[in-house]
Design an enzyme around this catalytic site. Structure first.
Site, PDB file in Angstrom:
ATOM      1  NE  ARG A 140     -14.019  43.983 -59.602  1.00 45.44           N
ATOM      2  CZ  ARG A 140     -14.667  43.084 -58.854  1.00 45.44           C
ATOM      3  NH1 ARG A 140     -14.258  41.836 -58.780  1.00 45.44           N
ATOM      4  NH2 ARG A 140     -15.741  43.419 -58.196  1.00 45.44           N
ATOM      5  CD  GLU A 182     -12.521  47.333 -61.417  1.00 46.16           C
ATOM      6  OE1 GLU A 182     -13.409  46.853 -62.122  1.00 46.16           O
ATOM      7  OE2 GLU A 182     -12.713  47.722 -60.255  1.00 46.16           O
ATOM      8  CB  SER A 198     -15.648  50.558 -60.354  1.00 41.57           C
ATOM      9  OG  SER A 198     -16.912  50.374 -59.782  1.00 41.57           O
TER      10      SER A 198
END
Length: 342
Positions: A167, A338, A242
């Site tokens: 990520r 995130e 998420s």
């Protein structure tokens, strides 16, 4: 002058432009639909503070924006080159990611099926190095084209240039705030597809669907079914997928924790490290389904923060920090957001 083509608007609500559905106002807002308009916007703003807005799916707005918001609404897709076995396709940054994935599957091409139904636009996929079910953007990307904000010059980034991590990418690190991605190229298979079905519940779902010959389209259908069963649709319930990354911790720390919490799941990560599912940590800490006013944690997936209608960005941020603090005090593991918090 060509600049007059750009329509700069004042005091524009950003509620329609972020999947959390947060009310925030841009002091100045301009929509660009191609690379030339983007270049023009950079030249016109020359050095003034600006904010690049794509699909708004990875964003938590906690305040109004004083900067000029440039909405990257660049559309288009094309075949760059092809052989008997593979095709390189290019998509513009403003193309909806899932719609683009569906289009590639309609052509019979494989490679993006595991990444079905991820919210957002094509342009943010290399920034986040988005991934799901054992596939990441770095596995399929050839290159991306970007404009440097300061100079309005074009630059091509290869996969190596992007310095992809979990990520993570150059665009979140050394290149943060320096470039706007204009388009991305992907290498996809026309036949002899390499299908990844070992991750998550894909095989179980394929079985439940009665699939006998596994195709990229079947894998995509399975991924969509799994995601829809766990994740809320942002059009119905504001969210950005998420909210937290899965933490990667030293194997030694995991060994110590597993003595105390033997049921703690884990996955292999790089040498000497272990990935622990953030959703499990959050659920064990008692947050799954928790609601504070209109800010909440989704009842089916503890990784997802949701806006039940009237939550502010600050309220969602406060809840996310509460989650982080509780997980840290319980397990000594720091979970990171995130989502970009503005």
């Amino acid at each position: 002058m060509a600049h007059s083509l750009l329509q700069f608007q004042k005091n524009v609500s950003l509620k329609p432009y972020n999947t959390f559905g947060i009310e925030a106002v841009a002091a100045e807002f301009v929509r660009v639909t191609n690379a030339d308009e983007l270049k023009m916007a950079f030249e016109q703003l020359h050095g003034d503070p600006l904010f690049l807005l794509g699909g708004g799916s990875n964003l938590l707005l906690t305040q109004d924006l004083a900067e000029t918001v440039i909405h990257l609404d660049l559309k288009g897709k094309k075949i760059v080159s092809e052989t008997d076995h593979e095709v390189i396709v290019e998509a513009m940054a403003g193309e909806n990611w899932h719609e683009f994935v569906c289009w590639t599957l309609e052509q019979g091409w494989g490679g993006l099926e595991n990444l079905s139904l991820i919210p957002g636009n094509v342009g943010t996929t290399p920034v986040q190095n988005i991934g799901a079910y054992g596939v990441e953007i770095k596995d399929v990307m050839v290159q991306c084209t970007a404009l440097e904000i300061a100079s309005a010059n074009e630059r091509i980034f290869t996969c190596d240039d992007c310095a992809f991590g979990y990520r993570d990418s150059y665009f979140k690190q050394a290149g943060k705030g320096r470039y706007a991605i204009v388009s991305v190229q992907f290498r996809l298979t026309k036949n002899q597809h390499v299908l990844k079905t070992a991750y998550g519940d894909i095989q179980k779902e394929l079985g439940a669907m009665g699939v006998e010959s596994v195709t990229p389209q079947a894998v995509s259908a399975a991924v969509i079914a799994i995601r829809q069963s766990k994740l809320p649709d942002p059009k119905v319930l504001g969210n950005s997928g998420s909210f937290f990354k899965n933490p990667i911790i030293p194997a030694s720390q995991y060994q110590d924790l597993s003595l105390k919490f033997p049921e703690m799941p884990h996955y292999p990560a790089q040498e000497g490290m272990v990935k622990v599912p953030a959703g499990w940590l959050i659920e064990q800490a008692g947050f799954k389904g928790k609601r504070v006013g209109d800010a909440g944690i989704h009842e089916r997936q503890a990784l997802v923060l949701v806006n039940y209608g009237g939550a502010t960005g600050a309220e969602l941020l406060a809840l996310s920090q509460q989650v982080q603090n509780e997980v840290f005090s319980r397990y000594g593991i720091q979970i990171e957001a995130e989502v970009n918090v503005i």
